[in-house]
Design a protein around this motif. Structure first.
Motif, PDB file in Angstrom:
ATOM      1  N   ASP A  93     -86.720  14.819 -49.025  1.00  0.00           N
ATOM      2  CA  ASP A  93     -87.486  16.051 -49.267  1.00  0.00           C
ATOM      3  C   ASP A  93     -86.644  17.067 -50.043  1.00  0.00           C
ATOM      4  O   ASP A  93     -87.131  17.723 -50.968  1.00  0.00           O
ATOM      5  CB  ASP A  93     -87.940  16.676 -47.950  1.00  0.00           C
ATOM      6  N   ILE A  94     -85.391  17.189 -49.656  1.00  0.00           N
ATOM      7  CA  ILE A  94     -84.497  18.122 -50.346  1.00  0.00           C
ATOM      8  C   ILE A  94     -84.308  17.687 -51.793  1.00  0.00           C
ATOM      9  O   ILE A  94     -84.365  18.514 -52.714  1.00  0.00           O
ATOM     10  CB  ILE A  94     -83.141  18.198 -49.622  1.00  0.00           C
ATOM     11  N   LEU A  95     -84.129  16.406 -52.001  1.00  0.00           N
ATOM     12  CA  LEU A  95     -83.963  15.877 -53.354  1.00  0.00           C
ATOM     13  C   LEU A  95     -85.217  16.120 -54.191  1.00  0.00           C
ATOM     14  O   LEU A  95     -85.132  16.556 -55.346  1.00  0.00           O
ATOM     15  CB  LEU A  95     -83.635  14.381 -53.286  1.00  0.00           C
ATOM     16  N   ASP A  96     -86.381  15.861 -53.612  1.00  0.00           N
ATOM     17  CA  ASP A  96     -87.643  16.106 -54.324  1.00  0.00           C
ATOM     18  C   ASP A  96     -87.779  17.579 -54.704  1.00  0.00           C
ATOM     19  O   ASP A  96     -88.202  17.903 -55.820  1.00  0.00           O
ATOM     20  CB  ASP A  96     -88.834  15.688 -53.453  1.00  0.00           C
ATOM     21  N   ARG A  97     -87.426  18.465 -53.772  1.00  0.00           N
ATOM     22  CA  ARG A  97     -87.540  19.908 -54.034  1.00  0.00           C
ATOM     23  C   ARG A  97     -86.587  20.315 -55.156  1.00  0.00           C
ATOM     24  O   ARG A  97     -86.962  21.092 -56.052  1.00  0.00           O
ATOM     25  CB  ARG A  97     -87.234  20.674 -52.749  1.00  0.00           C
ATOM     26  N   ARG A  98     -85.365  19.801 -55.134  1.00  0.00           N
ATOM     27  CA  ARG A  98     -84.396  20.146 -56.181  1.00  0.00           C
ATOM     28  C   ARG A  98     -84.846  19.627 -57.545  1.00  0.00           C
ATOM     29  O   ARG A  98     -84.661  20.297 -58.564  1.00  0.00           O
ATOM     30  CB  ARG A  98     -83.021  19.592 -55.827  1.00  0.00           C
ATOM     31  N   PHE A  99     -85.440  18.423 -57.577  1.00  0.00           N
ATOM     32  CA  PHE A  99     -85.942  17.872 -58.839  1.00  0.00           C
ATOM     33  C   PHE A  99     -87.126  18.694 -59.345  1.00  0.00           C
ATOM     34  O   PHE A  99     -87.207  19.011 -60.534  1.00  0.00           O
ATOM     35  CB  PHE A  99     -86.343  16.408 -58.647  1.00  0.00           C
ATOM     36  N   ALA A 100     -88.014  19.053 -58.447  1.00  0.00           N
ATOM     37  CA  ALA A 100     -89.191  19.836 -58.838  1.00  0.00           C
ATOM     38  C   ALA A 100     -88.809  21.223 -59.346  1.00  0.00           C
ATOM     39  O   ALA A 100     -89.465  21.762 -60.239  1.00  0.00           O
ATOM     40  CB  ALA A 100     -90.153  19.965 -57.656  1.00  0.00           C
ATOM     41  N   SER A 101     -87.738  21.802 -58.796  1.00  0.00           N
ATOM     42  CA  SER A 101     -87.344  23.145 -59.236  1.00  0.00           C
ATOM     43  C   SER A 101     -86.498  23.122 -60.504  1.00  0.00           C
ATOM     44  O   SER A 101     -86.197  24.170 -61.065  1.00  0.00           O
ATOM     45  CB  SER A 101     -86.572  23.858 -58.127  1.00  0.00           C
ATOM     46  N   GLY A 102     -86.091  21.913 -60.946  1.00  0.00           N
ATOM     47  CA  GLY A 102     -85.313  21.801 -62.173  1.00  0.00           C
ATOM     48  C   GLY A 102     -83.813  21.883 -61.966  1.00  0.00           C
ATOM     49  O   GLY A 102     -83.061  21.970 -62.929  1.00  0.00           O
ATOM     50  N   GLU A 103     -83.349  21.855 -60.711  1.00  0.00           N
ATOM     51  CA  GLU A 103     -81.913  21.891 -60.450  1.00  0.00           C
ATOM     52  C   GLU A 103     -81.222  20.627 -60.941  1.00  0.00           C
ATOM     53  O   GLU A 103     -80.067  20.678 -61.363  1.00  0.00           O
ATOM     54  CB  GLU A 103     -81.636  22.036 -58.952  1.00  0.00           C
ATOM     55  N   ILE A 104     -81.917  19.489 -60.858  1.00  0.00           N
ATOM     56  CA  ILE A 104     -81.344  18.219 -61.304  1.00  0.00           C
ATOM     57  C   ILE A 104     -82.315  17.552 -62.269  1.00  0.00           C
ATOM     58  O   ILE A 104     -83.526  17.783 -62.222  1.00  0.00           O
ATOM     59  CB  ILE A 104     -81.034  17.275 -60.118  1.00  0.00           C
ATOM     60  N   ASP A 105     -81.767  16.719 -63.160  1.00  0.00           N
ATOM     61  CA  ASP A 105     -82.625  16.036 -64.132  1.00  0.00           C
ATOM     62  C   ASP A 105     -83.086  14.681 -63.580  1.00  0.00           C
ATOM     63  O   ASP A 105     -82.721  14.283 -62.473  1.00  0.00           O
ATOM     64  CB  ASP A 105     -81.893  15.870 -65.469  1.00  0.00           C
ATOM     65  N   GLY A 106     -83.869  13.963 -64.368  1.00  0.00           N
ATOM     66  CA  GLY A 106     -84.445  12.694 -63.937  1.00  0.00           C
ATOM     67  C   GLY A 106     -83.410  11.625 -63.623  1.00  0.00           C
ATOM     68  O   GLY A 106     -83.567  10.854 -62.674  1.00  0.00           O
TER      69      GLY A 106
END
Length: 87
Positions: free
Chosen positions: A56-69
């Motif tokens: 969930d944390i990883l999904d949230r960080r990806f959705a917010s743009g903190e990490i790339d694909g």
């Protein structure tokens, strides 16, 4: 001496301020102690809301743009490798 008679009006005016200060100090102490004890949470609750998984944390960080694909995919694979298998 005039100023030494039973405290006079000054003492009567000071008492409500003393009570307000005392009650305010107690309220402040209670708030500080409860906030401080809640900040000592350990385990999964420490990093986020109760029940939030690493995915969930990883999904949230990806959705917010903190990490790339690419980083998201690599982290997902790494989490899948270290996830305990159900028995």
């Amino acid at each position: 001496m005039y100023w030494h008679e039973d405290g006079g009006w000054a003492w009567m005016a000071f008492m409500p301020l003393l009570w307000i200060l005392l009650i305010g100090l107690v309220v402040w102490a209670v708030v500080r102690l409860t906030q401080h004890s809640s900040s000592r949470v350990t385990g999964p609750e420490r990093d986020g809301p109760r029940g939030e998984t690493p995915e969930d944390i990883l999904d949230r960080r990806f959705a917010s743009g903190e990490i790339d694909g690419d980083a998201y995919s690599a982290a997902r694979r790494k989490l899948a490798e270290h996830r305990p298998r159900p028995r």
